[in-house]
Scaffold this motif. Structure first.
Motif, short mmCIF file in Angstrom:
data_model
loop_
_atom_site.label_atom_id
_atom_site.label_comp_id
_atom_site.label_asym_id
_atom_site.label_seq_id
_atom_site.Cartn_x
_atom_site.Cartn_y
_atom_site.Cartn_z
N ILE A 17 31.70 60.91 70.41
CA ILE A 17 31.96 60.16 71.64
C ILE A 17 32.23 61.20 72.72
O ILE A 17 33.21 61.96 72.61
N VAL A 53 37.47 58.15 66.30
CA VAL A 53 37.61 56.79 66.82
C VAL A 53 36.31 56.04 66.50
O VAL A 53 35.22 56.57 66.71
N LEU A 54 36.42 54.83 65.97
CA LEU A 54 35.26 54.04 65.55
C LEU A 54 34.36 54.84 64.60
O LEU A 54 33.14 54.76 64.66
N GLY A 55 35.01 55.68 63.78
CA GLY A 55 34.26 56.48 62.82
C GLY A 55 33.49 57.66 63.43
O GLY A 55 32.74 58.33 62.74
N LYS A 56 33.70 57.90 64.71
CA LYS A 56 33.02 59.04 65.37
C LYS A 56 34.04 60.05 65.86
O LYS A 56 35.13 59.67 66.30
N ILE A 308 39.07 52.38 73.52
CA ILE A 308 37.75 52.45 72.86
C ILE A 308 37.80 51.69 71.54
O ILE A 308 36.90 50.93 71.19
N LYS A 309 38.91 51.88 70.82
CA LYS A 309 39.08 51.14 69.55
C LYS A 309 39.07 49.64 69.78
O LYS A 309 38.38 48.89 69.10
N ARG A 310 39.84 49.20 70.76
CA ARG A 310 39.91 47.77 71.04
C ARG A 310 38.59 47.23 71.56
O ARG A 310 38.21 46.10 71.30
N GLY A 312 35.81 48.32 70.57
CA GLY A 312 34.90 48.34 69.42
C GLY A 312 33.54 48.90 69.79
O GLY A 312 32.55 48.65 69.11
N SER A 313 33.51 49.67 70.87
CA SER A 313 32.23 50.14 71.40
C SER A 313 32.48 51.36 72.31
O SER A 313 33.57 51.49 72.87
N THR A 314 31.47 52.20 72.45
CA THR A 314 31.59 53.32 73.38
C THR A 314 30.83 53.03 74.67
O THR A 314 30.59 53.92 75.47
#
Ligand code: PHE
Length: 366
Positions: A17, A53-56, A308-310, A312-314
């Motif tokens: 990200i 964050v979000l696996g990235k 970003i977590k909330r 759920g997208s970048t």
């Protein structure tokens, strides 16, 4: 030139990200950028060590604007257009955040300022946020302190007319002080970076104020305090968060003793999260104590990651919406609720220079 052939290739589908950061790492306010960057870096390293964050992983790209007007637009344009940053972190000084904000807004890229307190920063548009309080609050806090604690009835105000921060804070302080029943007996100007303040300080002295409000940055304030002392102007000097740097103490030495300023956090606080942050920062940066800018830099990055977590997208728009929806985020510098103006509603602290250190006096709730 080769990079021109790869337009915005990082915007999506990359590995990490991409977060852009602009800071004053060198030049006049180098401690602003150094501290906020170290806090930001600690946050990003902490997040990445825990899997990102979000696996990235977060890719933090940091650019130096050298504390210079004009440089910020170059580096922020580059971070957005060439590097493909999905969000921007920065800056401490309001004038430089004001340079970046329209660029982020036009590109629909959310920007989070760690420490710029001038109201105009977030007024730029709905993509611009901050994790600190604003100067109408800070000015009122100091106006009340000068009135109620210092019992000053007459003040002089000494403003850096080159700084949006200084001009704004001077105005809000004056309004608050007059409202509290005080009288402004002298108003003088300087230009940030000046070396000789004697003419204005002489005029201030002859107006016989009970205190002088100097909403400047630490290098100028230290020289002002030294020259005030030389001229026998011995009333308390007061200011805002722009004073906060070890450099104020290093340059000002005994001339800054006893003076007062408001800022964002006290490193000796027992508030939730503060001591864990202080320990982590000291461990990462060779025992150095984190100042407010370091804490706010850390908070700005963690706050963005949380959004970003909330989200759920970048996607920049989704991040923007999540930032705007933040209602109670527990930051090192206090709980953050983002209001309709995208400012953080938070407490301020008042510190005094005592025995060559910053001593905590009180916390003022919004
Ligand atoms: N609030 C100042 C500004 O807006 C910057 C600053 C923040 C300086 C925190 C020191 C500590 O310009």
């Amino acid at each position: 030139a080769a990079s021109l052939l790869l337009p915005a290739c990082n915007k999506s589908g990359g590995d990490g990200i991409i977060i852009g950061e602009f800071a004053s790492l060198t030049g006049k306010e180098a401690t602003f950028g150094t501290s906020s960057h170290e806090g930001t870096l600690l946050a990003v390293e902490t997040l990445n060590a825990a899997g990102g964050v979000l696996g990235k992983k977060i890719d933090l790209l940091t650019e130096d604007n050298q504390s210079k007007a004009g440089e910020t637009s170059n580096v922020v344009n580059k971070l957005i257009s060439k590097d493909g940053a999905v969000a921007i972190l920065g800056e401490v000084a309001s004038s430089r955040s004001l340079e970046a904000a329209p660029i982020c807004q036009q590109n629909g890229i959310p920007m989070v300022s760690p420490a710029s307190t001038n109201p105009k920063v977030t007024e730029t548009g709905d993509c611009i946020f901050r994790v600190c309080f604003i100067d109408p609050f800070q000015g009122t806090v100091m106006a009340n302190f000068v009135t109620n604690t210092l019992k000053a009835k007459k003040v002089a105000v000494f403003t850096d007319v080159k700084s949006d921060y200084s001009k704004g804070l001077a105005k809000f302080f004056k309004e608050g002080f007059i409202k509290a029943g005080g009288q402004v007996v002298a108003e003088l100007d300087f230009n940030g970076g000046d070396k000789d303040f004697k003419a204005q300080l002489t005029a201030i002295k002859s107006a016989a104020p009970d205190a002088v409000f100097v909403p400047g940055y630490y290098t100028d304030v230290a020289l002002i305090a030294i020259q005030a002392k030389q001229l026998g102007l011995s009333v308390p000097l007061c200011g805002g968060d722009g004073w906060e740097s070890q450099t104020l103490l290093d340059i000002g030495k005994d001339a800054v003793e006893g003076h007062y300023f408001s800022t964002h956090y006290a490193s000796d606080s027992s508030a939730p999260g503060v001591q864990a942050f202080v320990a982590a920062y000291k461990k990462r940066f060779n025992g150095k104590m984190p100042d407010a800018m370091a804490a706010l830099g850390y908070d700005s990055a963690m706050f963005l990651a949380d959004a970003i977590k909330r989200a759920g997208s970048t996607d920049s728009k989704a991040i923007r919406d999540a930032l705007a929806a933040t209602k109670d985020y527990e930051a090192v510098t206090g709980k953050i609720a983002i209001n309709a103006q995208r400012d953080a509603v938070k407490s301020a602290v008042i510190l005094q220079v005592k025995d060559g250190k910053f001593k905590y006096l009180e916390t003022v709730a919004p």
